[in-house]
Write an enzyme that holds these catalytic residues in place. Structure first.
Site, PDB file in Angstrom:
ATOM      1  N   GLU A  47       0.929  -1.200  -0.088  1.00 39.07           N
ATOM      2  CA  GLU A  47       0.057   0.056   0.107  1.00 39.07           C
ATOM      3  C   GLU A  47       0.770   1.159   0.038  1.00 39.07           C
ATOM      4  OE1 GLU A  47      -3.543   2.035   2.709  1.00 39.07           O
ATOM      5  OE2 GLU A  47      -2.426   0.452   3.561  1.00 39.07           O
ATOM      6  N   LYS A 132      -8.755   4.251  -3.286  1.00 40.39           N
ATOM      7  CA  LYS A 132      -9.350   3.588  -1.914  1.00 40.39           C
ATOM      8  C   LYS A 132     -10.485   4.404  -1.605  1.00 40.39           C
ATOM      9  CE  LYS A 132      -8.247   2.280   2.906  1.00 40.39           C
ATOM     10  NZ  LYS A 132      -7.076   2.358   3.738  1.00 40.39           N
ATOM     11  N   CYS A 166      -5.861  -2.580   1.712  1.00 44.09           N
ATOM     12  CA  CYS A 166      -5.865  -2.354   3.305  1.00 44.09           C
ATOM     13  C   CYS A 166      -7.426  -2.481   3.819  1.00 44.09           C
ATOM     14  CB  CYS A 166      -5.188  -1.268   3.859  1.00 44.09           C
ATOM     15  SG  CYS A 166      -4.987  -1.362   5.510  1.00 44.09           S
TER      16      CYS A 166
END
Length: 360
Positions: A47, A132, A166
């Site tokens: 990430e 994200k 994540c």
């Protein structure tokens, strides 16, 4: 008889050159070359690998971090910048696929950045660009929310590959959106560590267990292989943070380190694990092993009730404005319209949503 690909995946459990996009890009290129030399078809990075994960947002109050935010923005990447161009060119030269975590910079704002994952093809093309959906906890102080445009599975010569960043792997709807596209290999990318409390107040988060549970659950439900690729905090990164404030040494040293590993379509860990040392982890994957478990429960096949559940996903890139210097054409409206997993909205409804008057 095998009909699906047999592939080799490399997961880079690696530290960035902290907050240095140029040096970290050079390091990524070296890792790609090493992985390709060892036969990897797909190379995965953690990430926000370029330029770093903003762990300082967990350590100090926002008013103490303005300079670090400015540095993070300055070292975030434009999509048409030289760093992504270099990664793409090297992927083409090596003939490998690359999953890359970056902090992405906006052309519309000098201070807007996103937590982004890119999938780059073996021909150097950009296969997917995912932001994200929701920055997690203190990440909201750094990154803007993303959109659904990147909720896509790439159908490649090495299988159908999807990725989430994540905490998105905690979102069952985001995960189902990828399952519903026939995902066979799921990438989840993670930071090197996730501070949640001071050591004297105990811990409520087991990093390795939390990531393994989420990735294992997804692989079990999707009947897909899983790649968990976490970052690594090297001494340079630790020293940078501790030199700024010696009191955070105790927090950093007491926070569990994330691990890089692989799981199979039953959710079982396969191969090794990297946690306390930097390196590249490899796994051979036979995607034919995704088939048999579908007999037990295929949640995007017979093991669901579409007459009971109705699920739709808006896959549209969020933009600050849509400019219509001339009346939009049907193609332009189609590009702007809502793309759904289950069904496409009629063009006239999309047209109405964008509050225009004439269909050319």
């Amino acid at each position: 008889m095998a009909t699906l690909p047999l592939i080799k995946v490399a997961a880079c459990h690696a530290a960035p050159v902290f907050l240095d996009k140029t040096a970290t890009t050079a390091k990524a290129l070296d890792l790609m070359r090493e992985a390709a030399a060892n036969g990897a078809d797909l190379v995965v990075f953690p990430e926000s690998y370029i330029p770093a994960f903003p762990v300082w947002a967990a350590l100090w109050a926002p008013i103490l971090n303005h300079d670090l935010f400015e540095r993070m923005v300055e070292n975030s990447l434009y999509m048409d910048g030289p760093e992504i161009a270099a990664i793409s060119a090297e992927a083409k030269r090596l003939g490998i696929f690359v999953s890359l975590g970056i902090s992405e910079r906006s052309k519309a704002s000098v201070g807007c950045i996103w937590n982004t994952n890119l999938m780059i093809g073996d021909d150097g093309s950009l296969l997917n660009h995912h932001r994200k959906l929701v920055p997690t906890f203190y990440e909201k102080l750094i990154w803007a929310p993303g959109d659904g445009q990147g909720l896509r599975v790439n159908d490649t010569r090495i299988g159908k590959i999807g990725a989430l960043i994540c905490g998105e792997n905690t979102n069952p709807l985001a995960r189902y959106a990828l399952m519903a596209q026939g995902e066979q290999l799921h990438i989840s990318c993670w930071p090197a560590l996730w501070p949640t409390r001071r050591p004297d107040s105990g811990s409520n988060f087991d990093n390795v267990a939390a990531n393994r549970i989420r990735a294992g659950a997804h692989s079990f439900e999707a009947k897909a292989f899983g790649v968990l690729c976490a970052g690594y905090m090297d001494s340079s990164m630790r020293n940078f943070l501790v030199d700024r404030d010696p009191q955070v040494a105790e927090i950093l040293d007491a926070t569990p380190r994330a691990a890089t590993m692989f799981v199979d379509p039953t959710g079982t860990q396969i191969g090794g694990l990297l946690q306390h040392e930097e390196g590249i982890l490899y796994a051979d994957m036979d995607l034919n092993k995704c088939i048999e478990p579908k007999q037990f429960h295929d949640v995007v096949g017979y093991y669901n009730r579409y007459d009971v559940f109705d699920f739709a996903v808006t896959r549209r890139r969020d933009e600050p404005a849509h400019w219509h210097d001339t009346p939009p054409t049907r193609n332009q409206l189609s590009d702007l319209g809502e793309t759904r997993v289950a069904a496409q909205q009629p063009l006239e409804e999309t047209y109405r949503l964008f509050n225009t008057r004439d269909i050319a």
